[in-house]
Design a protein around this motif. Structure first.
Motif, PDB file in Angstrom:
ATOM      1  N   THR A  36       0.832  -1.203   0.000  1.00  0.00           N
ATOM      2  CA  THR A  36       0.000   0.000   0.000  1.00  0.00           C
ATOM      3  C   THR A  36       0.864   1.249   0.000  1.00  0.00           C
ATOM      4  OG1 THR A  36      -0.100  -0.066   2.424  1.00  0.00           O
ATOM      5  CG2 THR A  36      -1.894  -1.151   1.221  1.00  0.00           C
ATOM      6  N   GLU A  37       2.176   1.066   0.085  1.00  0.00           N
ATOM      7  CA  GLU A  37       3.106   2.197   0.158  1.00  0.00           C
ATOM      8  C   GLU A  37       3.880   2.339  -1.156  1.00  0.00           C
ATOM      9  OE1 GLU A  37       3.009   4.034   2.868  1.00  0.00           O
ATOM     10  OE2 GLU A  37       1.646   2.636   3.893  1.00  0.00           O
ATOM     11  N   ASN A  38       4.344   3.532  -1.419  1.00  0.00           N
ATOM     12  CA  ASN A  38       5.104   3.786  -2.639  1.00  0.00           C
ATOM     13  C   ASN A  38       6.358   2.906  -2.656  1.00  0.00           C
ATOM     14  OD1 ASN A  38       6.716   4.815  -4.721  1.00  0.00           O
ATOM     15  ND2 ASN A  38       6.011   6.901  -4.407  1.00  0.00           N
ATOM     16  N   PRO A  39       6.447   1.967  -3.596  1.00  0.00           N
ATOM     17  CA  PRO A  39       7.600   1.051  -3.597  1.00  0.00           C
ATOM     18  C   PRO A  39       8.932   1.762  -3.861  1.00  0.00           C
ATOM     19  CG  PRO A  39       6.262   0.741  -5.565  1.00  0.00           C
ATOM     20  CD  PRO A  39       5.489   1.642  -4.660  1.00  0.00           C
ATOM     21  N   SER A  40       8.892   2.926  -4.439  1.00  0.00           N
ATOM     22  CA  SER A  40      10.138   3.660  -4.687  1.00  0.00           C
ATOM     23  C   SER A  40      10.856   3.990  -3.391  1.00  0.00           C
ATOM     24  CB  SER A  40       9.844   4.954  -5.445  1.00  0.00           C
ATOM     25  OG  SER A  40       9.292   4.674  -6.720  1.00  0.00           O
ATOM     26  N   PHE A  41      10.085   4.109  -2.312  1.00  0.00           N
ATOM     27  CA  PHE A  41      10.664   4.439  -1.017  1.00  0.00           C
ATOM     28  C   PHE A  41      10.820   3.234  -0.105  1.00  0.00           C
ATOM     29  CE2 PHE A  41       8.136   8.336  -2.153  1.00  0.00           C
ATOM     30  CZ  PHE A  41       9.229   9.087  -2.576  1.00  0.00           C
ATOM     31  N   GLU A  42      10.070   2.159  -0.382  1.00  0.00           N
ATOM     32  CA  GLU A  42       9.995   1.045   0.564  1.00  0.00           C
ATOM     33  C   GLU A  42      10.660  -0.240   0.075  1.00  0.00           C
ATOM     34  OE1 GLU A  42       8.946   1.629   3.468  1.00  0.00           O
ATOM     35  OE2 GLU A  42       7.931   3.552   3.170  1.00  0.00           O
ATOM     36  N   VAL A  43      10.959  -0.335  -1.214  1.00  0.00           N
ATOM     37  CA  VAL A  43      11.555  -1.552  -1.771  1.00  0.00           C
ATOM     38  C   VAL A  43      12.978  -1.246  -2.212  1.00  0.00           C
ATOM     39  CG1 VAL A  43      11.382  -3.319  -3.572  1.00  0.00           C
ATOM     40  CG2 VAL A  43       9.305  -2.394  -2.527  1.00  0.00           C
ATOM     41  N   ASN A  44      13.894  -2.168  -1.903  1.00  0.00           N
ATOM     42  CA  ASN A  44      15.294  -1.980  -2.270  1.00  0.00           C
ATOM     43  C   ASN A  44      15.422  -1.677  -3.759  1.00  0.00           C
ATOM     44  OD1 ASN A  44      15.849  -2.599   0.343  1.00  0.00           O
ATOM     45  ND2 ASN A  44      16.931  -4.523  -0.085  1.00  0.00           N
ATOM     46  N   ALA A  45      16.321  -0.738  -4.082  1.00  0.00           N
ATOM     47  CA  ALA A  45      16.483  -0.319  -5.476  1.00  0.00           C
ATOM     48  C   ALA A  45      16.837  -1.487  -6.386  1.00  0.00           C
ATOM     49  CB  ALA A  45      17.554   0.770  -5.560  1.00  0.00           C
ATOM     50  N   ALA A  46      17.701  -2.382  -5.905  1.00  0.00           N
ATOM     51  CA  ALA A  46      18.118  -3.515  -6.735  1.00  0.00           C
ATOM     52  C   ALA A  46      16.946  -4.445  -7.039  1.00  0.00           C
ATOM     53  CB  ALA A  46      19.232  -4.287  -6.037  1.00  0.00           C
ATOM     54  N   LEU A  47      16.096  -4.687  -6.033  1.00  0.00           N
ATOM     55  CA  LEU A  47      14.940  -5.554  -6.232  1.00  0.00           C
ATOM     56  C   LEU A  47      13.902  -4.849  -7.099  1.00  0.00           C
ATOM     57  CD1 LEU A  47      13.876  -8.332  -5.408  1.00  0.00           C
ATOM     58  CD2 LEU A  47      12.832  -7.275  -3.401  1.00  0.00           C
ATOM     59  N   LEU A  48      13.734  -3.562  -6.857  1.00  0.00           N
ATOM     60  CA  LEU A  48      12.753  -2.785  -7.617  1.00  0.00           C
ATOM     61  C   LEU A  48      13.129  -2.735  -9.100  1.00  0.00           C
ATOM     62  CD1 LEU A  48      10.173  -1.114  -7.164  1.00  0.00           C
ATOM     63  CD2 LEU A  48      11.614   0.909  -6.925  1.00  0.00           C
ATOM     64  N   SER A  49      14.424  -2.625  -9.375  1.00  0.00           N
ATOM     65  CA  SER A  49      14.869  -2.526 -10.768  1.00  0.00           C
ATOM     66  C   SER A  49      14.630  -3.825 -11.536  1.00  0.00           C
ATOM     67  CB  SER A  49      16.354  -2.161 -10.825  1.00  0.00           C
ATOM     68  OG  SER A  49      17.166  -3.235 -10.366  1.00  0.00           O
ATOM     69  N   ARG A  50      14.441  -4.927 -10.823  1.00  0.00           N
ATOM     70  CA  ARG A  50      14.214  -6.226 -11.458  1.00  0.00           C
ATOM     71  C   ARG A  50      12.736  -6.611 -11.447  1.00  0.00           C
ATOM     72  NH1 ARG A  50      19.029  -5.586  -9.491  1.00  0.00           N
ATOM     73  NH2 ARG A  50      20.859  -6.634 -10.376  1.00  0.00           N
TER      74      ARG A  50
END
Length: 260
Positions: free
Chosen positions: A147-161
């Motif tokens: 429910t939260e903005n993943p840009s702030f809550e998910v690791n950049a490396a995981l988010l990029s994949r």
């Protein structure tokens, strides 16, 4: 212990009387999924990826009750994948590594694992990092819900994949259609309860739910459970009963749980 035994997406009986209405009414097919047409209408990229079985790791970002968990279940069923739900509260690094080992072994036998992480924003950096190499190698398809903005809550490396898909609150008309479906369904819904309720009261429930299908189901279920049958066997839902059900839902779940 085999962590994959008995973990099919539909392993729990939907008709279990102890199962909440919202879970019993969870659709099993994409055709029955209500809402999110900007993502799931025929020809849209997410629907095409699911139907063509070429989905990679994704993050589903949206408010509560918009279908994130339901969509993950449907994807697992349509792609014939093992479905493993993970909790940030219960899963430590040891547990994550154990499941990743099993997922790698399953891949060697031609079985795919979908790892569903509800509230992925609650996983700390070390927990998220533990998934990363297995996402990269394809041992798992990760579906994160937040429910939260993943840009702030998910690791950049995981988010990029991962591909991020934004889910929208359901429209009032969409929520009403879900309530009507529950009232008509005799196997999983309330069809055997002989419920009589005016359309304007269904609209009231849907408006109060504020785009959250689970909240609407909970309110309707409370209203039906608190309404005795009359001499004809009907449960006649009144405006007062709906108002009381809304208040009871607020007391049962609390503002933090309702709007989280």
């Amino acid at each position: 212990m085999d962590l994959f035994s008995g973990l099919e997406p539909d392993s729990k009986s939907k008709s279990d009387e102890d199962t909440p209405l919202a879970d019993r009414m969870r659709p099993q097919r994409l055709e029955d999924f209500v809402g999110q047409q900007h993502l799931l209408a025929p020809g849209k990229p997410l629907r095409a990826a699911i139907e063509q079985d070429r989905l990679r790791s994704i993050i589903l970002w949206g408010p509560p009750g918009t279908g994130k968990t339901t969509l993950a279940h449907i994807i697992a069923k349509m792609t014939h994948s093992d479905f493993i739900p993970f909790s940030a509260v219960l899963a430590g690094i040891k547990e994550i590594k154990s499941v990743m080992t099993d997922a790698e072994r399953a891949r060697h036998y031609g079985r795919r694992t979908i790892l569903f992480i509800d509230e992925i924003h609650r996983f700390n950096k070390a927990q998220q990092d533990a998934f990363l190499p297995h996402v990269e190698t394809g041992n798992i398809v990760l579906i994160g819900a937040t429910t939260e903005n993943p840009s702030f809550e998910v690791n950049a490396a995981l988010l990029s994949r991962s591909k991020v898909y934004v889910l929208q609150p359901l429209a009032v008309e969409e929520v009403v259609s879900l309530l009507e479906r529950a009232l008509a369904d005799k196997e999983y819904g309330l069809g055997k309860e002989s419920v009589q309720i005016e359309d304007k009261l269904l609209q009231q429930i849907a408006s109060f739910a504020n785009g959250d299908a689970r909240a609407a189901y909970n309110t309707l279920e409370i209203a039906v459970q608190s309404t005795p049958q009359d001499e004809t066997g009907k449960r006649v839902i009144t405006s007062k009963i709906i108002e009381d059900a809304m208040q009871r839902r607020m007391l049962l779940y609390g503002p933090a749980q309702i709007h989280a």
